[in-house]
Write an enzyme that holds these catalytic residues in place. Structure first.
Site, mmCIF file in Angstrom:
data_model
loop_
_atom_site.group_PDB
_atom_site.id
_atom_site.type_symbol
_atom_site.label_atom_id
_atom_site.label_comp_id
_atom_site.label_asym_id
_atom_site.label_seq_id
_atom_site.Cartn_x
_atom_site.Cartn_y
_atom_site.Cartn_z
ATOM 1 N N GLY A 11 0.732 -1.179 0.070
ATOM 2 C CA GLY A 11 0.241 0.136 -0.060
ATOM 3 C C GLY A 11 0.772 1.454 0.026
ATOM 4 C CG PHE A 12 0.075 6.019 0.406
ATOM 5 C CD1 PHE A 12 1.262 6.792 -0.254
ATOM 6 C CD2 PHE A 12 -0.648 6.882 1.389
ATOM 7 C CE1 PHE A 12 1.770 8.239 0.288
ATOM 8 C CE2 PHE A 12 -0.077 8.102 1.857
ATOM 9 C CZ PHE A 12 0.867 8.647 1.508
ATOM 10 C CB THR A 36 -6.828 -1.254 -1.034
ATOM 11 O OG1 THR A 36 -5.921 -1.177 0.319
ATOM 12 C CG2 THR A 36 -8.496 -1.525 -0.346
ATOM 13 C CG ASP A 57 -6.890 -12.284 4.625
ATOM 14 O OD1 ASP A 57 -6.548 -11.271 5.229
ATOM 15 O OD2 ASP A 57 -7.978 -12.247 3.968
ATOM 16 C CE LYS A 92 -12.566 -12.058 7.977
ATOM 17 N NZ LYS A 92 -13.011 -13.193 6.980
ATOM 18 N N GLY A 103 -0.325 -11.691 18.492
ATOM 19 C CA GLY A 103 -0.128 -13.075 18.776
ATOM 20 C C GLY A 103 1.283 -13.151 18.564
ATOM 21 C CB ALA A 115 -1.332 1.961 11.223
ATOM 22 C CE1 TYR A 146 -9.241 2.627 8.223
ATOM 23 C CE2 TYR A 146 -10.073 4.794 8.954
ATOM 24 C CZ TYR A 146 -9.029 4.040 8.470
ATOM 25 O OH TYR A 146 -7.845 4.513 8.260
ATOM 26 C CE1 TYR A 160 -4.097 -10.046 22.318
ATOM 27 C CE2 TYR A 160 -1.764 -10.920 22.437
ATOM 28 C CZ TYR A 160 -3.184 -11.118 22.242
ATOM 29 O OH TYR A 160 -3.667 -12.231 21.822
HETATM 30 P P1 NAD Z 1 -3.514 1.430 1.425
HETATM 31 O O1 NAD Z 1 -4.756 0.910 0.905
HETATM 32 O O2 NAD Z 1 -2.782 2.022 0.444
HETATM 33 O O3 NAD Z 1 -2.573 0.339 2.141
HETATM 34 C C1 NAD Z 1 -3.055 -0.527 2.785
HETATM 35 C C2 NAD Z 1 -2.544 -2.074 2.290
HETATM 36 O O4 NAD Z 1 -2.972 -3.108 3.252
HETATM 37 C C3 NAD Z 1 -2.858 -2.400 0.834
HETATM 38 O O5 NAD Z 1 -1.644 -2.562 0.446
HETATM 39 C C4 NAD Z 1 -3.916 -3.635 1.070
HETATM 40 O O6 NAD Z 1 -3.877 -4.451 -0.011
HETATM 41 C C5 NAD Z 1 -3.309 -4.219 2.426
HETATM 42 N N1 NAD Z 1 -4.472 -5.137 3.231
HETATM 43 C C6 NAD Z 1 -5.586 -4.579 3.404
HETATM 44 N N2 NAD Z 1 -6.264 -5.695 4.052
HETATM 45 C C7 NAD Z 1 -5.458 -6.795 4.370
HETATM 46 C C8 NAD Z 1 -5.053 -7.911 4.886
HETATM 47 N N3 NAD Z 1 -6.422 -8.684 5.378
HETATM 48 N N4 NAD Z 1 -4.373 -8.762 4.695
HETATM 49 C C9 NAD Z 1 -2.954 -8.123 4.122
HETATM 50 N N5 NAD Z 1 -2.859 -6.769 3.693
HETATM 51 C C10 NAD Z 1 -3.932 -6.329 3.474
HETATM 52 O O7 NAD Z 1 -3.650 2.530 2.652
HETATM 53 P P2 NAD Z 1 -2.686 3.442 3.219
HETATM 54 O O8 NAD Z 1 -3.149 4.977 3.025
HETATM 55 O O9 NAD Z 1 -1.266 3.126 3.161
HETATM 56 O O10 NAD Z 1 -2.951 3.190 4.829
HETATM 57 C C11 NAD Z 1 -2.212 2.093 5.590
HETATM 58 C C12 NAD Z 1 -2.576 2.108 6.976
HETATM 59 O O11 NAD Z 1 -2.285 3.556 7.712
HETATM 60 C C13 NAD Z 1 -4.019 1.829 7.325
HETATM 61 O O12 NAD Z 1 -3.790 0.961 8.379
HETATM 62 C C14 NAD Z 1 -4.685 3.164 7.481
HETATM 63 O O13 NAD Z 1 -5.750 2.802 8.525
HETATM 64 C C15 NAD Z 1 -3.576 3.704 8.316
HETATM 65 N N6 NAD Z 1 -3.774 5.357 7.824
HETATM 66 C C16 NAD Z 1 -3.544 5.865 6.835
HETATM 67 C C17 NAD Z 1 -3.826 7.298 6.630
HETATM 68 C C18 NAD Z 1 -3.530 8.118 5.443
HETATM 69 O O14 NAD Z 1 -3.921 9.329 5.440
HETATM 70 N N7 NAD Z 1 -2.855 7.423 4.412
HETATM 71 C C19 NAD Z 1 -4.618 8.156 7.713
HETATM 72 C C20 NAD Z 1 -4.695 7.312 8.930
HETATM 73 C C21 NAD Z 1 -4.543 5.978 9.095
#
Ligand code: NAD
Ligand code: UDP
Length: 328
Positions: A11-12, A36, A57, A92, A103, A115, A146, A160
């Protein structure tokens, strides 16, 4: 060599964290199921000797061979459009996924950072938001999947910590942006930049008087890195306190992208927070951290990235990997 597991690596934020930990000399294991995310975000690390990738996953049992020193749990859909399309997976990954990773951290005696998000404050009644504010969240609204997953994630992490003595860290991330955001994830920055590049009008939701405070990804990653190596187990806000209304922001993007499009107004999504600005006093005091990149500079770098996307990517309306995961 210290070993770190980063979930949500494709992800990002996850991909930028992989880069940072590799740069600092760690062995990095990236994990993602691409729901995503995009393999493209990690393509440059494919043959790196200090990086390996596991497609998995995290809501299923997570198994890692060998030692682990740190875990950063970043897997979760993060944009309102994404988590409205995949609400069950969002719940989930925040609950079952976090439980699995806690764990794993316990079994490996690893320190874990999770995060969290400014969304735990919901539509806040306190402004700016400091860590001691408990929030104003609609549990049963569309964003509840969310917000409540993230609130549960914080609770189980503290449990934990208190019950098992696990070393835990919680970052409350405020709106962060930069290269590798998905153009069609619906978040306001890719939305406006995509519209500018496609020659479409910019869609402001509501009357645009709602505010956000945007943090550039490098600043965010620096804050997370410092928090991981601090000794503080309670939540810490990391974000940029420079607040702007969405209407003014649209005007800034029109100027930056030098387009002749105009702003059009659309309905405000349900429970869209009216204001959001981090109080970062705690991060300043504890981590000696504050953001360095101006919005003008950060937006320019981000737009430069979006300009490199292909025509096909520019017009793709939905993430290709949603469908294969939606059945469960
Ligand atoms: P993103 O969607 O780009 O990245 C999330 C990644 O998690 C994706 O690559 C997706 O494929 C992976 N993912 C989702 N469910 C999964 C699963 N069950 N098993 C394995 N991989 C899984 O989003 P992001 O912006 O990079 O956000 C990353 C984290 O930071 C998230 O937890 C998000 O809640 C948190 N966050 C981001 C922001 C922001 O502004 N970017 C703000 C608040 C919180
Ligand atoms: N927004 C908008 N036009 C868009 C996309 C989003 O006006 O095309 C607004 C949205 O309603 C919200 C703000 O921009 O008030 C930030 O939205 P985003 O989805 O980026 O993040 P979040 O609401 O989670 O802060």
């Amino acid at each position: 060599m210290k070993r770190v597991l980063i979930t949500g690596a494709a992800g990002f934020l996850g991909s930028h964290l992989c880069d940072r930990f590799i740069k600092e000399g760690f062995y990095v294991i990236g994990m993602d199921n691409f729901i995503t995310g995009d393999p493209k975000n990690l393509a440059h690390l494919e043959n790196h000797s200090n990086f390996e990738f596991i497609e998995h996953d995290v809501t299923e049992f997570v198994e890692i061979e060998g030692d682990l020193d740190y875990i950063l749990h970043f897997a979760s859909p993060a944009s309102p459009i994404d988590y409205l399309k995949i609400p069950i997976q969002t719940l989930k990954v925040g609950s079952l996924g976090t439980h699995n990773l806690l764990g794993l951290a316990k079994a490996k005696k690893a320190r874990i950072l999770i995060a969290s998000t400014s969304e735990v404050y919901g539509d806040p009644l306190v402004h700016p938001q400091s860590e001691d504010y408990y929030g104003n969240v609609n549990t049963i609204g569309p964003r509840g999947v969310y917000d409540e997953a993230k609130r549960f994630q914080e609770s189980i992490t503290m449990a934990y910590h208190r019950f098992h003595g696990l070393e835990t860290r919680i970052v409350r991330i405020f709106n962060t942006y930069g290269p590798r955001m998905r153009l069609n994830d619906g978040r306001v920055i890719p939305a406006f930049m995509g519209q500018a590049l496609r020659g479409e009008d910019l869609t402001v939701f509501g009357d645009g008087s709602q505010t956000r405070s945007f943090c550039y990804v490098d600043d965010q990653v620096e804050g997370i890195y410092r928090l991981l190596f601090s000794d503080y187990a309670y939540p810490v806000n990391i974000g940029n306190p420079h607040e702007i209304t969405i209407r003014e922001f649209a005007e800034e993007i029109i100027k930056l992208t030098n387009t002749s499009q105009k702003v059009i107004y659309k309905e405000l999504p349900v429970d869209d927070p009216l204001q959001r600005q981090p109080d970062i006093s705690l991060a300043k005091e504890l981590l000696h951290w504050e953001p360095k990149v101006s919005r003008e500079q950060g937006m320019k770098w981000t737009f430069d990235y979006f300009k490199t996307l292909s025509k096909e990517e520019l017009f793709e309306s939905e993430h290709k990997d949603f469908k294969q995961h939606i059945k469960r």
